[in-house]
Design an enzyme around this catalytic site. Structure first.
Site, PDB file in Angstrom:
ATOM      1  N   ARG A 101     -24.063  -9.925  41.018  1.00 10.83           N
ATOM      2  CA  ARG A 101     -23.413  -8.674  41.400  1.00 10.83           C
ATOM      3  C   ARG A 101     -23.171  -7.750  40.211  1.00 10.83           C
ATOM      4  O   ARG A 101     -23.164  -6.528  40.371  1.00 10.83           O
ATOM      5  CB  ARG A 101     -22.097  -8.970  42.130  1.00 10.83           C
ATOM      6  CG  ARG A 101     -21.116  -9.883  41.408  1.00 10.83           C
ATOM      7  CD  ARG A 101     -20.035 -10.340  42.390  1.00 10.83           C
ATOM      8  NE  ARG A 101     -18.967 -11.148  41.806  1.00 10.83           N
ATOM      9  CZ  ARG A 101     -19.031 -12.461  41.617  1.00 10.83           C
ATOM     10  NH1 ARG A 101     -20.157 -13.124  41.932  1.00 10.83           N
ATOM     11  NH2 ARG A 101     -17.993 -13.121  41.121  1.00 10.83           N
ATOM     12  N   HIS A 138     -18.019  -4.976  39.066  1.00  4.67           N
ATOM     13  CA  HIS A 138     -19.307  -4.810  39.743  1.00  4.67           C
ATOM     14  C   HIS A 138     -19.121  -4.054  41.053  1.00  4.67           C
ATOM     15  O   HIS A 138     -17.998  -3.899  41.564  1.00  4.67           O
ATOM     16  CB  HIS A 138     -19.879  -6.194  40.046  1.00  4.67           C
ATOM     17  CG  HIS A 138     -18.905  -7.060  40.789  1.00  4.67           C
ATOM     18  ND1 HIS A 138     -18.707  -6.973  42.158  1.00  4.67           N
ATOM     19  CD2 HIS A 138     -18.025  -8.000  40.350  1.00  4.67           C
ATOM     20  CE1 HIS A 138     -17.775  -7.813  42.531  1.00  4.67           C
ATOM     21  NE2 HIS A 138     -17.335  -8.463  41.451  1.00  4.67           N
ATOM     22  N   LYS A 170      -1.615   1.492   6.724  1.00  2.00           N
ATOM     23  CA  LYS A 170      -0.884   0.229   6.940  1.00  2.00           C
ATOM     24  C   LYS A 170      -0.422   0.097   8.392  1.00  2.00           C
ATOM     25  O   LYS A 170      -0.563  -0.963   8.993  1.00  2.00           O
ATOM     26  CB  LYS A 170       0.325   0.143   5.982  1.00  2.00           C
ATOM     27  CG  LYS A 170      -0.030   0.018   4.526  1.00  2.00           C
ATOM     28  CD  LYS A 170       1.154  -0.402   3.669  1.00  2.00           C
ATOM     29  CE  LYS A 170       2.364   0.489   3.828  1.00  2.00           C
ATOM     30  NZ  LYS A 170       2.086   1.901   3.422  1.00  2.00           N
ATOM     31  N   SER A 171       0.136   1.172   8.943  1.00  3.49           N
ATOM     32  CA  SER A 171       0.646   1.095  10.318  1.00  3.49           C
ATOM     33  C   SER A 171      -0.493   0.878  11.303  1.00  3.49           C
ATOM     34  O   SER A 171      -0.359   0.120  12.278  1.00  3.49           O
ATOM     35  CB  SER A 171       1.414   2.369  10.671  1.00  3.49           C
ATOM     36  OG  SER A 171       2.586   2.472   9.882  1.00  3.49           O
ATOM     37  N   HIS A 221     -15.704  -8.524  36.097  1.00  4.31           N
ATOM     38  CA  HIS A 221     -15.020  -9.001  37.298  1.00  4.31           C
ATOM     39  C   HIS A 221     -13.517  -8.772  37.176  1.00  4.31           C
ATOM     40  O   HIS A 221     -13.030  -8.360  36.123  1.00  4.31           O
ATOM     41  CB  HIS A 221     -15.352 -10.465  37.511  1.00  4.31           C
ATOM     42  CG  HIS A 221     -16.831 -10.719  37.500  1.00  4.31           C
ATOM     43  ND1 HIS A 221     -17.599 -10.714  38.635  1.00  4.31           N
ATOM     44  CD2 HIS A 221     -17.687 -10.956  36.469  1.00  4.31           C
ATOM     45  CE1 HIS A 221     -18.864 -10.932  38.323  1.00  4.31           C
ATOM     46  NE2 HIS A 221     -18.944 -11.095  37.011  1.00  4.31           N
ATOM     47  N   ARG A 251       6.622  12.901  -1.821  1.00  3.31           N
ATOM     48  CA  ARG A 251       6.944  11.483  -1.670  1.00  3.31           C
ATOM     49  C   ARG A 251       5.766  10.621  -2.140  1.00  3.31           C
ATOM     50  O   ARG A 251       5.960   9.617  -2.835  1.00  3.31           O
ATOM     51  CB  ARG A 251       7.264  11.174  -0.204  1.00  3.31           C
ATOM     52  CG  ARG A 251       7.684   9.723   0.037  1.00  3.31           C
ATOM     53  CD  ARG A 251       7.773   9.370   1.522  1.00  3.31           C
ATOM     54  NE  ARG A 251       8.850  10.053   2.216  1.00  3.31           N
ATOM     55  CZ  ARG A 251       9.307   9.676   3.409  1.00  3.31           C
ATOM     56  NH1 ARG A 251       8.799   8.618   4.010  1.00  3.31           N
ATOM     57  NH2 ARG A 251      10.266  10.353   4.000  1.00  3.31           N
ATOM     58  N   ALA A 289       0.439   6.580   4.054  1.00  4.42           N
ATOM     59  CA  ALA A 289      -0.753   7.269   4.546  1.00  4.42           C
ATOM     60  C   ALA A 289      -2.040   6.562   4.144  1.00  4.42           C
ATOM     61  O   ALA A 289      -3.084   7.196   3.990  1.00  4.42           O
ATOM     62  CB  ALA A 289      -0.780   8.726   4.079  1.00  4.42           C
ATOM     63  N   ARG A 290      -1.974   5.254   3.972  1.00  6.21           N
ATOM     64  CA  ARG A 290      -3.173   4.486   3.636  1.00  6.21           C
ATOM     65  C   ARG A 290      -3.592   3.544   4.755  1.00  6.21           C
ATOM     66  O   ARG A 290      -4.363   2.629   4.545  1.00  6.21           O
ATOM     67  CB  ARG A 290      -2.960   3.684   2.342  1.00  6.21           C
ATOM     68  CG  ARG A 290      -2.776   4.493   1.063  1.00  6.21           C
ATOM     69  CD  ARG A 290      -3.780   5.629   0.928  1.00  6.21           C
ATOM     70  NE  ARG A 290      -3.836   6.209  -0.398  1.00  6.21           N
ATOM     71  CZ  ARG A 290      -3.147   7.286  -0.800  1.00  6.21           C
ATOM     72  NH1 ARG A 290      -2.317   7.875   0.050  1.00  6.21           N
ATOM     73  NH2 ARG A 290      -3.282   7.764  -2.024  1.00  6.21           N
ATOM     74  N   GLY A 337       0.817  -1.215   0.000  1.00  8.92           N
ATOM     75  CA  GLY A 337       0.000   0.000   0.000  1.00  8.92           C
ATOM     76  C   GLY A 337       0.845   1.255   0.000  1.00  8.92           C
ATOM     77  O   GLY A 337       1.997   1.262   0.436  1.00  8.92           O
ATOM     78  N   LEU A 338       0.255   2.330  -0.502  1.00  7.59           N
ATOM     79  CA  LEU A 338       0.916   3.626  -0.514  1.00  7.59           C
ATOM     80  C   LEU A 338       1.057   4.167   0.903  1.00  7.59           C
ATOM     81  O   LEU A 338       0.312   3.759   1.807  1.00  7.59           O
ATOM     82  CB  LEU A 338       0.106   4.610  -1.365  1.00  7.59           C
ATOM     83  CG  LEU A 338       0.060   4.328  -2.864  1.00  7.59           C
ATOM     84  CD1 LEU A 338      -1.035   5.154  -3.526  1.00  7.59           C
ATOM     85  CD2 LEU A 338       1.412   4.614  -3.512  1.00  7.59           C
TER      86      LEU A 338
END
Length: 553
Positions: A359, A278, A39-40, A450, A213, A36-37, A33-34
């Protein structure tokens, strides 16, 4: 083969974890993937989930290899120009790199730049080899190769390297993230600009560089196509707009199928996840574990205050949500951008989930039905203590000293004796559908449960190592607030004050027992830490705490 820690057993894998020599059961996920799509975002959430299920998983990021190999390799205050001064070839000469202290800019990522393309290819293969060494020769069950892998030639080379080094035993799954939503892309760009490549740059210059980039990557990008389906052993998932649409092809193996199952339940909705135990029960006062006792008067008082507090926080969240929307809208108007498709965010529904024990059900009794949707879930019941149910820890130590000792040595794997006795690993296994539903829903969620279940849930959201989960302190009459963000999960803690009949936020410096713990490894050779409250000698972490309830479970 099917290997689940604490749930399966064989000669090769006596504890249910995938053994080193069982390479065919391991998995390599190759991201595509490019920039900023998302992936991270995807890899971090997936890694957190697999590690929580006790399948050792790590991310191997090519960008980290680049920065590690040469600290100067990154755009900072004096980067290279977008277009090479030497002409239109797109190549950058070694002398140019030297002149600019090798602090490359967008042109470094140009597909026409033959010198830097070869260097980036070397970093990619070095990173992949590190991954394969850890998976083939180590204890890693899943390795995630985090890079753009944007061409068919690169993907074929990666697949061949994996098959060659593993004698065609390793499973390989390509995971492509495609994003057509400009709002998601713009938010991801903003997050990228706060990352290690840009943290020391002027913001405007950083934005220009990253956009450049992106353009260079886009020029050479090739999405996974039908022609790659003809390649033997090629399997893939395509995630479009972070889960709005998911396409799969030729997915094989247990870990790969678990990956697909989890990826089908993604969303980026703004919401809150609340986790609390609870109210105080009669067994809490007596120090007895398990059982199904009703609430005490103090527990009822807490429950009534909890309903008022959560209702207030629901309204507070909505106010903040609308204020942020108004600010973004004003910026668009000021910049003369189109506001035609801008709509106010939906007001999330608020659901309350409880266990099926008295509870927990009693604690949810005071939530008005016209504001909250309440549901009981058996998966949220407390860890079963088997034949020790209803006993105090002193009684267990006296009657079953060996069991008491074994449990203290390893809470995660210890299973209580007797019919129905459980371990922490058993609880993790039955909470899988709960985690999936929390990830899938766009609603606010309050989980009333719990101690052990709370610990296991918080271990997932806070990305804690299994060695820490058993010591995480969750006293009675406290509530955790978690907010999923693109970079992780933000959390805070509130404590009920009986004198004011309200909740106060607990600041970190007011914790008398706390520990800086290393999170489960996300990226290879990277470390992240969290400060979490842990049980102290008195069983409480608050200074001058009045909370009751033994916290040694």
């Amino acid at each position: 083969t099917l290997d689940i820690p604490g749930q399966t057993r064989s000669k090769v894998s006596p504890d249910g974890t995938i053994s080193r020599r069982d390479i065919a059961s391991k998995l390599v996920i190759v991201m595509v993937g490019l920039p900023a799509r998302g992936k991270s975002y995807i890899t971090n959430k997936l890694t957190r989930y697999l590690n929580w299920l006790q399948h050792n998983c790590q991310v191997f990021n090519v960008g980290n290899t680049r920065r590690r190999d040469n600290a100067d390799m990154g755009p900072e205050s004096n980067p290279l120009p977008d277009s090479p001064a030497s002409g239109n070839s797109g190549e950058t000469s070694p002398s140019a790199l030297e002149h600019h202290e090798t602090k490359h800019k967008a042109s470094f990522f140009s597909p026409d730049n033959l010198l830097t393309t070869a260097l980036r290819e070397k970093w990619a293969m070095d990173t992949l080899d590190e991954l394969l060494t850890c998976v083939i020769d180590g204890d890693l069950s899943v390795g995630i190769f985090d890079a753009t892998n944007s061409t068919k030639a690169r993907r074929k080379k990666v697949l061949n390297r994996i098959l060659e080094r593993s004698n065609s035993q390793l499973k390989v799954l390509f995971l492509e993230s495609i994003c057509s939503d400009p709002n998601i892309v713009n938010e991801n760009i903003r997050l990228k600009l706060s990352g290690p490549d840009y943290r020391d740059m002027d913001p405007d210059e950083a934005l220009r560089d990253f956009v450049g980039r992106l353009k260079n990557y886009e020029r050479g990008y090739q999405t996974i196509g039908e022609d790659e389906e003809k390649i033997k052993s090629f399997s893939y998932i395509k995630m479009i707009d972070v889960g709005k649409k998911v396409v799969t092809y030729n997915v094989e193996g247990f870990l790969a199928s678990q990956t697909v199952y989890f990826l089908l339940n993604f969303n980026l909705a703004e919401r809150q996840i609340w986790i609390t135990r609870h109210g105080e029960s009669k067994d809490n006062v007596l120090g007895r574990i398990g059982g199904d006792a009703p609430l005490t008067e103090r527990g009822i008082q807490f429950s009534k205050a909890l309903a008022r507090f959560i209702s207030y926080k629901k309204q507070d969240f909505r106010r903040s949500q609308l204020e942020n929307f108004k600010s973004r809208l004003e910026i668009k108007i000021k910049n003369r951008e189109s506001t035609e498709e801008v709509k106010p965010p939906d007001d999330p529904i608020f659901t309350v989930w409880t266990s099926m024990m008295k509870r927990a059900i009693g604690t949810a009794e005071y939530f008005p039905e016209n504001e909250f949707f309440v549901k009981e879930m058996r998966m949220l019941d407390e860890l079963s203590a088997g034949r020790c149910d209803g006993m105090t820890y002193a009684e267990i130590q006296e009657k079953y000293p060996l069991e008491f000792k074994l449990r203290l040595e390893n809470k995660m794997t210890y299973r209580y004796p007797g019919v129905g006795g459980e371990s922490y690993l058993d609880v993790i296994n039955r909470l899988r559908p709960v985690i999936t539903e929390v990830e899938r829903t766009t609603d606010h969620v309050l989980i009333i449960t719990h101690r052990v279940v709370s610990r296991v849930l918080l271990g997932y959201f806070l990305n804690l190592n299994k060695s820490v989960i058993g010591d995480l302190d969750v006293p009675l009459h406290t509530v955790y607030c978690l907010e999923p963000k693109p970079y992780g999960v933000e959390w805070c803690l509130y404590e009920y004050d009986e004198t004011t009949d309200w909740f106060n936020k607990v600041e970190e410096d007011s914790l008398s027992n706390k520990k800086k713990v290393e999170q489960v490894n996300i990226s290879f050779k990277e470390r992240q830490y969290s400060v979490v409250p842990t049980t102290g000698p008195s069983g409480h972490y608050f200074k001058d705490s009045t909370n009751t309830g033994n916290n040694t479970n």
